[in-house]
Write an enzyme that holds these catalytic residues in place. Sequence first.
Site, mmCIF file in Angstrom:
data_model
loop_
_atom_site.group_PDB
_atom_site.id
_atom_site.type_symbol
_atom_site.label_atom_id
_atom_site.label_comp_id
_atom_site.label_asym_id
_atom_site.label_seq_id
_atom_site.Cartn_x
_atom_site.Cartn_y
_atom_site.Cartn_z
ATOM 1 N N ASP A 1 20.335 -16.519 8.366
ATOM 2 C CA ASP A 1 21.266 -16.578 9.516
ATOM 3 C C ASP A 1 22.400 -17.603 9.389
ATOM 4 O O ASP A 1 22.672 -18.354 10.349
ATOM 5 C CB ASP A 1 20.476 -16.860 10.806
ATOM 6 C CG ASP A 1 19.443 -15.777 11.140
ATOM 7 O OD1 ASP A 1 19.343 -14.797 10.382
ATOM 8 O OD2 ASP A 1 18.744 -15.935 12.153
ATOM 9 N N LYS B 1 18.244 -8.289 11.890
ATOM 10 C CA LYS B 1 17.056 -8.423 12.750
ATOM 11 C C LYS B 1 17.469 -8.707 14.182
ATOM 12 O O LYS B 1 18.594 -9.137 14.434
ATOM 13 C CB LYS B 1 16.147 -9.530 12.213
ATOM 14 C CG LYS B 1 16.826 -10.879 12.147
ATOM 15 C CD LYS B 1 15.968 -11.910 11.441
ATOM 16 C CE LYS B 1 16.628 -13.265 11.441
ATOM 17 N NZ LYS B 1 16.883 -13.839 12.764
ATOM 18 N N CYS C 1 14.279 -19.610 13.084
ATOM 19 C CA CYS C 1 14.224 -18.489 12.146
ATOM 20 C C CYS C 1 13.745 -18.885 10.754
ATOM 21 O O CYS C 1 13.048 -18.109 10.102
ATOM 22 C CB CYS C 1 15.560 -17.776 12.124
ATOM 23 S SG CYS C 1 15.867 -16.923 13.701
HETATM 24 C C1 VGL Z 1 17.855 -18.130 15.897
HETATM 25 C C2 VGL Z 1 17.515 -18.507 18.127
HETATM 26 C C3 VGL Z 1 17.902 -17.215 18.431
HETATM 27 C C4 VGL Z 1 17.829 -18.674 14.503
HETATM 28 C C5 VGL Z 1 18.242 -16.831 16.170
HETATM 29 O O1 VGL Z 1 18.522 -18.121 13.622
HETATM 30 O O2 VGL Z 1 17.106 -19.682 14.279
HETATM 31 N N1 VGL Z 1 17.489 -18.953 16.877
HETATM 32 N N2 VGL Z 1 18.260 -16.380 17.447
#
Ligand code: VGL
Length: 201
Positions: free
Chosen positions: A8, A106, A151
């Site tokens: 991410d 995702k 994540c």
């Molecule tokens: C994430 C919160 C919501 C992350 C993704 O990438 O850690 N955290 N969505």
Amino acid sequence: MKALIVIDVQNDFCPGGALAVNDGDAVVKPINAMMPEFELVVLTQDWHPSGHGSFASSHPGQNAFAVIDMPYGPQVLWPDHCIQDSEGAAFHADLNVTMPAAVIRKGMRPQVDSYSAFFENDRKTATGLSGLLRDRGCRHLTFAGLATDYCVAWSALDAVRLGFDVTVELDACRAIDLEGSLAAALSEMQQAGISLNERQA
Ligand code: VGL
Ligand code: ZN
């Protein structure tokens, strides 16, 4: 065979983004530098439809960072972030997106969040990443990216449960750190047998 899983590294998790992680963009340089050491590089991309169930805005009267009960368990409510096709969901402009062989998206189902690169938060629905890694003969996985305590940690912990040998490169991760979530994630990862690496230390 060794794979690097980059979690991410998207604009919304970098300074100025909707769910900015402190110093989040600092992971880009070390991640790019690491990529050539691996036989396979995979990127993940948080990729929510608008109105996603993990957004506080989808729950009238709730504020961001509150925790509610979803059918699959407790869920932190986040600011709207990483909406499909938005600039916030795009990878950081300096991330090397040429070397990675695959992108795993995702969090696409409206009512189920997905922190882990392997399973949605219902803990049942697989993304297919483990099959890809096994087919490519990868047993050793290194994780880096955002955020350490959500994540990255959920992905690394799932990887151990799936039988992979797991390292997290902490210098190439940054955390959200909600109410001690970073310390909790680090100790859980350590107890699970994950190698927590600090290259610059
Ligand atoms: C994430 C919160 C919501 C992350 C993704 O990438 O850690 N955290 N969505
Ligand atoms: Zn998300």
